[in-house]
Design a protein around this motif. Structure first.
Motif, PDB file in Angstrom:
ATOM      1  N   THR A   1      19.337  -7.928   4.574  1.00 30.08           N
ATOM      2  CA  THR A   1      19.330  -7.208   3.045  1.00 30.08           C
ATOM      3  C   THR A   1      17.458  -8.496   3.115  1.00 30.08           C
ATOM      4  O   THR A   1      16.328  -7.821   2.512  1.00 30.08           O
TER       5      THR A   1
ATOM      6  N   TRP B   1      17.080 -15.390  -4.303  1.00 27.49           N
ATOM      7  CA  TRP B   1      17.122 -14.047  -4.984  1.00 27.49           C
ATOM      8  C   TRP B   1      17.310 -13.565  -6.505  1.00 27.49           C
ATOM      9  O   TRP B   1      17.821 -14.434  -7.057  1.00 27.49           O
TER      10      TRP B   1
ATOM     11  N   MET C   1      22.596  -6.865  -0.851  1.00 33.09           N
ATOM     12  CA  MET C   1      23.155  -7.535  -0.209  1.00 33.09           C
ATOM     13  C   MET C   1      25.032  -7.039  -0.266  1.00 33.09           C
ATOM     14  O   MET C   1      25.360  -6.626   1.291  1.00 33.09           O
ATOM     15  N   ASP C   2      25.397  -7.053  -0.983  1.00 32.29           N
ATOM     16  CA  ASP C   2      26.618  -6.326  -1.426  1.00 32.29           C
ATOM     17  C   ASP C   2      27.104  -4.769  -1.304  1.00 32.29           C
ATOM     18  O   ASP C   2      28.295  -5.064  -0.245  1.00 32.29           O
TER      19      ASP C   2
ATOM     20  N   ARG D   1      20.480  -8.920  -4.682  1.00 34.35           N
ATOM     21  CA  ARG D   1      21.556  -9.137  -4.284  1.00 34.35           C
ATOM     22  C   ARG D   1      22.606  -8.261  -4.634  1.00 34.35           C
ATOM     23  O   ARG D   1      23.714  -8.556  -3.464  1.00 34.35           O
TER      24      ARG D   1
ATOM     25  N   ASP E   1      26.333 -17.671  -1.019  1.00 35.65           N
ATOM     26  CA  ASP E   1      27.118 -16.359  -1.056  1.00 35.65           C
ATOM     27  C   ASP E   1      25.922 -16.171  -1.464  1.00 35.65           C
ATOM     28  O   ASP E   1      25.849 -14.726  -0.530  1.00 35.65           O
ATOM     29  N   TYR E   2      24.508 -16.098  -1.650  1.00 31.84           N
ATOM     30  CA  TYR E   2      23.220 -15.461  -1.482  1.00 31.84           C
ATOM     31  C   TYR E   2      22.410 -16.650  -1.873  1.00 31.84           C
ATOM     32  O   TYR E   2      22.145 -17.316  -2.647  1.00 31.84           O
TER      33      TYR E   2
ATOM     34  N   ILE F   1      23.024 -11.386   5.278  1.00 32.61           N
ATOM     35  CA  ILE F   1      21.649 -11.635   4.507  1.00 32.61           C
ATOM     36  C   ILE F   1      20.345 -11.562   5.271  1.00 32.61           C
ATOM     37  O   ILE F   1      19.766 -11.491   4.521  1.00 32.61           O
TER      38      ILE F   1
END
Length: 272
Positions: free
Chosen positions: A175, A149, A157-158, A154, A144-145, A172
């Motif tokens: 970011t 990070w 990226m969200d 995070r 997911d990450y 990713i």
């Protein structure tokens, strides 16, 4: 000149090499390294002696993902799959061969820049090793990450992902563009303990990328950065200013001198 040194290989996405890439590929040939260039297109201007092979021999490249990120993005996956499949030493197309790579080097990587974080512009690994396994698992099964990070990355990226117009891999990358390159390589080398095998920057990256312009300065003292251990000189073409990509190098600059030594005509392969 020895003609049976360890093979080296790289990837080119596009149909034309810049003269800096021609220079770097030819430098390995001049030191006796067989050179393979895996290509997505029909490249016509590679130096004589460079073996051109289809990139799909190593892996299928998602060109839509390349468009959403950069030409170098998928090379971060490609290099490890290439090493595992062929055993060749990976070289970026902007790595100039200063001296031949010793045959006995199993692990070839080093820190770069002012902070010394690992770079993956020149990489040699055993085809089967823990570091290789972890790198390939990361790319094949993206988390997911990235594990290293922090909360700020995070959340960033969200916000990017919420727009819904990018794939997970592209989000990713947007970011943190080095999350698939040096960051990943450094993290997994720390996890396996192989970071202890890292060479000092002068071996592969003697000139910090922050000083990239020195290669084009006719009064620059590039060789002042070299040591007796220097084997490769990274030119960092991603950071090269547009002027130097579109114009021949000035006489007596390091790049001009190397082109003259190897018979490369910069004016014949400039960025358009």
């Amino acid at each position: 000149m020895k003609s049976d040194r360890r093979p080296v290989a790289s990837l080119w996405i596009g149909d034309k090499l810049h003269y800096l890439n021609q220079l770097c590929l030819k430098s390995h040939l001049m030191h006796g390294h067989p050179v393979t260039l895996y290509c997505t297109d029909d490249v016509k201007n590679a130096p004589e002696g460079v073996v051109i092979r289809p990139a799909k021999e190593i892996m299928d490249l998602d060109m839509a993902l390349v468009e959403a990120t950069s030409a170098s993005f998928l090379s971060n996956v490609f290099r490890y799959k290439m090493i595992r499949k062929t055993g060749a030493l990976w070289i970026d197309c902007d790595a100039f061969c200063h001296r031949p790579f010793p045959d006995e080097w199993d692990y070839v990587f080093a820190g770069h820049g002012m902070r010394g974080a690992l770079n993956c512009g020149v990489v040699g690994l055993p085809a089967d090793c823990a570091l290789m396994d972890q790198l390939l698992d990361y790319y094949d099964n993206l988390p997911d990450y990235p594990a290293w990070w922090n909360k700020k990355q995070r959340k960033q990226m969200d916000r990017i992902s919420e727009k819904g117009d990018l794939s997970h891999a592209a989000a990713i990358y947007k970011t943190e563009r080095t999350a698939f390159g040096p960051q990943a390589f450094t993290w997994f080398a720390q996890q396996t303990g192989d970071i202890a095998k890292a060479m000092t920057p002068d071996v592969l990256y003697p000139v910090p990328f922050q000083l990239n312009d020195v290669f084009f300065d006719p009064y620059g003292r590039v060789e002042g950065h070299f040591t007796d251990a220097t084997v490769s000189v990274h030119l960092y073409t991603n950071g090269t200013k547009p002027y130097w990509r579109r114009n021949p190098p000035l006489a007596n600059s390091y790049v001009a001198r190397m082109c003259a030594d190897l018979g490369i005509d910069p004016a014949a392969a400039l960025e358009e």
